[in-house]
Design a protein around this motif. Structure first.
Motif, PDB file in Angstrom:
ATOM      1  N   TYR A 226      21.079  94.223  41.244  1.00 25.48           N
ATOM      2  CA  TYR A 226      20.286  95.496  40.959  1.00 25.48           C
ATOM      3  C   TYR A 226      19.101  95.282  39.841  1.00 25.48           C
ATOM      4  O   TYR A 226      18.279  96.258  39.879  1.00 25.48           O
ATOM      5  N   GLU A 227      19.152  94.278  39.119  1.00 27.96           N
ATOM      6  CA  GLU A 227      18.277  94.251  38.183  1.00 27.96           C
ATOM      7  C   GLU A 227      17.711  92.810  38.232  1.00 27.96           C
ATOM      8  O   GLU A 227      16.742  92.621  37.089  1.00 27.96           O
ATOM      9  N   SER A 228      17.760  92.229  39.197  1.00 25.84           N
ATOM     10  CA  SER A 228      17.292  90.920  39.545  1.00 25.84           C
ATOM     11  C   SER A 228      17.343  90.067  38.146  1.00 25.84           C
ATOM     12  O   SER A 228      16.543  89.070  37.796  1.00 25.84           O
ATOM     13  N   PHE A 229      18.608  89.965  37.557  1.00 25.58           N
ATOM     14  CA  PHE A 229      18.836  89.074  36.283  1.00 25.58           C
ATOM     15  C   PHE A 229      19.142  87.714  36.935  1.00 25.58           C
ATOM     16  O   PHE A 229      19.980  87.611  37.887  1.00 25.58           O
ATOM     17  N   THR A 230      18.882  86.841  35.958  1.00 28.67           N
ATOM     18  CA  THR A 230      19.005  85.353  36.430  1.00 28.67           C
ATOM     19  C   THR A 230      19.429  84.695  35.302  1.00 28.67           C
ATOM     20  O   THR A 230      19.314  84.948  34.117  1.00 28.67           O
ATOM     21  N   LEU A 231      20.791  83.775  35.676  1.00 29.40           N
ATOM     22  CA  LEU A 231      21.224  83.132  34.657  1.00 29.40           C
ATOM     23  C   LEU A 231      20.599  81.774  34.435  1.00 29.40           C
ATOM     24  O   LEU A 231      20.622  80.901  35.380  1.00 29.40           O
ATOM     25  N   SER A 232      20.254  81.448  33.051  1.00 29.12           N
ATOM     26  CA  SER A 232      19.809  79.915  32.865  1.00 29.12           C
ATOM     27  C   SER A 232      21.139  79.409  32.230  1.00 29.12           C
ATOM     28  O   SER A 232      21.954  79.574  32.002  1.00 29.12           O
ATOM     29  N   LEU A 233      20.326  78.054  31.951  1.00 32.51           N
ATOM     30  CA  LEU A 233      21.435  77.202  31.083  1.00 32.51           C
ATOM     31  C   LEU A 233      21.854  77.792  29.735  1.00 32.51           C
ATOM     32  O   LEU A 233      23.062  77.319  29.145  1.00 32.51           O
ATOM     33  N   ALA A 234      20.746  78.194  29.186  1.00 34.14           N
ATOM     34  CA  ALA A 234      20.984  78.756  27.724  1.00 34.14           C
ATOM     35  C   ALA A 234      21.992  80.137  28.074  1.00 34.14           C
ATOM     36  O   ALA A 234      23.069  80.424  27.164  1.00 34.14           O
ATOM     37  N   GLY A 235      22.161  80.643  29.051  1.00 30.33           N
ATOM     38  CA  GLY A 235      22.878  81.936  29.642  1.00 30.33           C
ATOM     39  C   GLY A 235      24.319  81.517  29.641  1.00 30.33           C
ATOM     40  O   GLY A 235      25.315  82.195  29.267  1.00 30.33           O
ATOM     41  N   ILE A 236      24.353  80.140  30.428  1.00 35.46           N
ATOM     42  CA  ILE A 236      25.910  79.555  30.737  1.00 35.46           C
ATOM     43  C   ILE A 236      26.523  79.296  29.168  1.00 35.46           C
ATOM     44  O   ILE A 236      27.540  79.301  28.903  1.00 35.46           O
TER      45      ILE A 236
END
Length: 598
Positions: A428-438
């Motif tokens: 719903y918010e087009s959130f994307t998970l990057s390596l930093a997010g992991i």
């Protein structure tokens, strides 16, 4: 310490946790709730550019002549900020906008729809309101002229200029010049308007213009977009198969109120874009509409008397609608009407809300990023998280024994809530998970572990003092919860500050760190503590079994019958004590009657 005054209700807390999980799951499934075959398509996490495929584009600024280096640097910073706002406003959180050198901006966009975002950030969004001075059907290679479009009037009932930018122009008779209007003096006999108002340069450009040529801008103006969109000069343009000569822009997009644009769905299924002018724009647009309406509109017939009653709404040098002025519009609002799709209307409203770019940009290079490198990075990150989780589990069972079950279950519940939250944000918010997010998610393992360590240690301290387990749970929780809340608050504040002042991937790390901190508070209050309360009522934990992790002997508890001696009672006057002769004589040895005492 006085016992806590609150009554523990572990069942209610666990039911609240189950309800929260159900709400998250239903939010993910949404319209696919009754389509089990498509459920697996909903549980997907959006991946950033470093973990998936995407596009990187480089945009080069085309500053006007005479721009100083300091002004260029200021405009570049402003452009970067506006582009970032547009991207975030459209929900593409995985995209990043960074400047390079003096005149380049790099835009990276993960996943599908990257071209759409690139168009979003690259659109200059310079809006002009130009009065039409001359219009003629365009002549292609054949002798048959292309019919002129039928513009829609500006509504007198609603103070908003309307337009009809349909892709296929409909034929209509071209209105003749009104009485007293100077006839056209161009080489085109079908041109309508007042050619005498044109400068010699624009008159020559109008005669030369051939709208059937897709490169007509380059043919007329060359490669400099500042030439065809300069608000201080007259210009020529093509719209729906007709060619136009337009006056100077007395009203521009800078006169719009930032954040005042919105979209409206009409009953005919089209989307319109609503505009709101600032005080300067309200005044100037009111003056322009008054002049055009009073001079070139006949209220008795409700029809314009000249082509000069038409005005073009021009975005980045391209007319998007050409209505006629059918009312005096001095209320500070306007509306761009037409056959826009929802995506087109939303995109236009978005770029107008954040203002026009101070510079015009042209794409220099596109580069597609494959998912192969991102896949290896993702596997490495997941492996690091798995190893960290395994170490925490081993430590929990070795040190806390039976309580390790609660610790591992808390980690599992936290992982489930985090996963569902990230999936919802991706949907719903087009959130994307990057390596930093992991990396932020891996750090969350330590945050959750820290919470149950604090609680378990307070609980074991209460057991060491000799309290029963049920009492120790409540007293230990009363002492631990403030420490847990303070610790999580500090972590959340740090994540919020980092998200506010950081950029791109660092923001992704801060976001996941803040999210998992909130999840930790939910887990420790709705699962960890209630679960320990319930286990304290079981024979295994309540009886403080040696494998429960709460064995008094293993914790070093001093039992009353082992480490202490009750004080002797003071004798009452006149009573004899064992081993002592009344009257204060020396004690008399008592005979040993038990062989074991010998």
């Amino acid at each position: 310490m006085a016992p806590p005054t609150t009554t523990s209700h572990p069942g209610r807390s666990l039911l609240a946790l189950v309800a929260l999980i159900l709400v998250l799951v239903l939010g993910v499934l949404a319209s696919s709730l009754f389509q089990p075959a498509s459920w697996h398509k909903r549980f997907k996490v959006g991946l950033g550019l470093d973990l998936s495929s995407g596009t990187t584009v480089t945009l080069q600024a085309l500053p006007p002549k005479g721009t100083t280096p300091s002004q260029l640097a200021t405009d570049m910073n402003t452009a970067t900020s506006i582009m970032s706002s547009r991207v975030n406003g459209a929900g593409f959180n995985g995209a990043s906008v960074t400047s390079q050198g003096t005149d380049l901006i790099n835009v990276t966009v993960p996943g599908k729809g990257s071209r759409e975002v690139i168009n979003l950030v690259g659109t200059t969004a310079q809006l002009r309101f130009r009065q039409v001075l001359l219009v003629a059907p365009n002549y292609a290679t054949s002798a048959t002229p292309t019919p002129t479009p039928t513009p829609t009037p500006a509504s007198s009932a609603s103070p908003s200029p309307s337009a009809s930018p349909s892709p296929s122009p409909s034929p209509s008779p071209t209105p003749s010049a009104s009485a007293g209007q100077k006839p056209s003096t161009t080489t085109d006999p079908q041109a309508q308007g007042n050619a005498a108002l044109l400068s010699p340069t624009v008159k020559a450009q109008f005669d030369k213009l051939n709208c059937s040529n897709p490169n007509w801008k380059k043919e007329i103006y060359g490669n400099n977009p500042n030439a065809w969109d300069d608000p201080d000069i007259q210009t020529v343009a093509c719209y729906q198969g007709a060619k136009y000569a337009l006056d100077k822009a007395l009203v521009t997009g800078e006169m719009l109120k930032l954040g005042g644009s919105s979209t409206t769905l009409q009953t005919n299924g089209n989307w319109y874009v609503n505009l709101t002018f600032n005080p300067e724009g309200t005044q100037k647009f009111g003056q322009l509409s008054t002049k055009m309406y009073d001079s070139y509109f006949n209220p008795s017939t409700s029809q314009p008397t000249s082509e000069l009653d038409y005005f073009a709404i021009v975005l980045d040098g391209q007319p998007v609608s050409v209505p006629y002025m059918g009312a005096v519009l001095d209320t500070g609002t306007a509306q761009i009407q037409g056959s826009f799709t929802e995506s087109q209307a939303t995109s236009l409203s978005n770029v107008l809300n954040y203002g026009a770019l101070p510079l015009t940009f042209t794409p220099v290079s596109y580069e597609s990023v494959s998912a192969q490198l991102g896949a290896s990075q993702l596997h490495a990150g997941l492996l690091a998280g798995l190893v960290g989780l395994l170490l925490v589990v081993v430590y929990a069972f070795l040190y806390y024994r039976g309580l390790g079950i609660v610790a591992v279950s808390s980690l599992a519940i936290a992982a489930l809530l985090t996963f569902l939250s990230v999936v919802l944000l991706s949907l719903y918010e087009s959130f994307t998970l990057s390596l930093a997010g992991i990396a932020g998610l891996i750090v969350a393992i330590g945050i959750t572990a820290d919470s149950f360590v604090v609680f378990f240690e307070r609980l074991r301290d209460e057991v060491r003092e000799g309290k029963s387990l049920r009492s120790a749970v409540e007293h230990g929780w009363h002492r631990a919860r403030r420490t847990i809340l303070v610790s999580d608050t500090v972590s959340f504040i740090a994540a919020a500050v980092l998200y506010k002042f950081a950029i791109s991937d660092v923001q992704n790390f801060a976001f996941t760190l803040g999210l998992t901190t909130l999840v930790d508070v939910v887990v420790v209050f709705l699962f960890t503590k209630p679960m320990v309360t319930l286990l304290a009522r079981t024979e295994f934990f309540g009886g403080q079994h040696k494998w429960s992790g709460l064995d008094p002997a293993r914790l070093g508890t001093r039992s009353p019958w082992r480490g202490s001696r009750r004080p002797a009672a003071r004798p009452q006057p006149g009573t004899a004590q064992p081993g002592r002769v009344p009257g204060g004589a020396s004690p008399v040895a008592q005979p040993r009657t038990d062989p074991k005492e010998a």
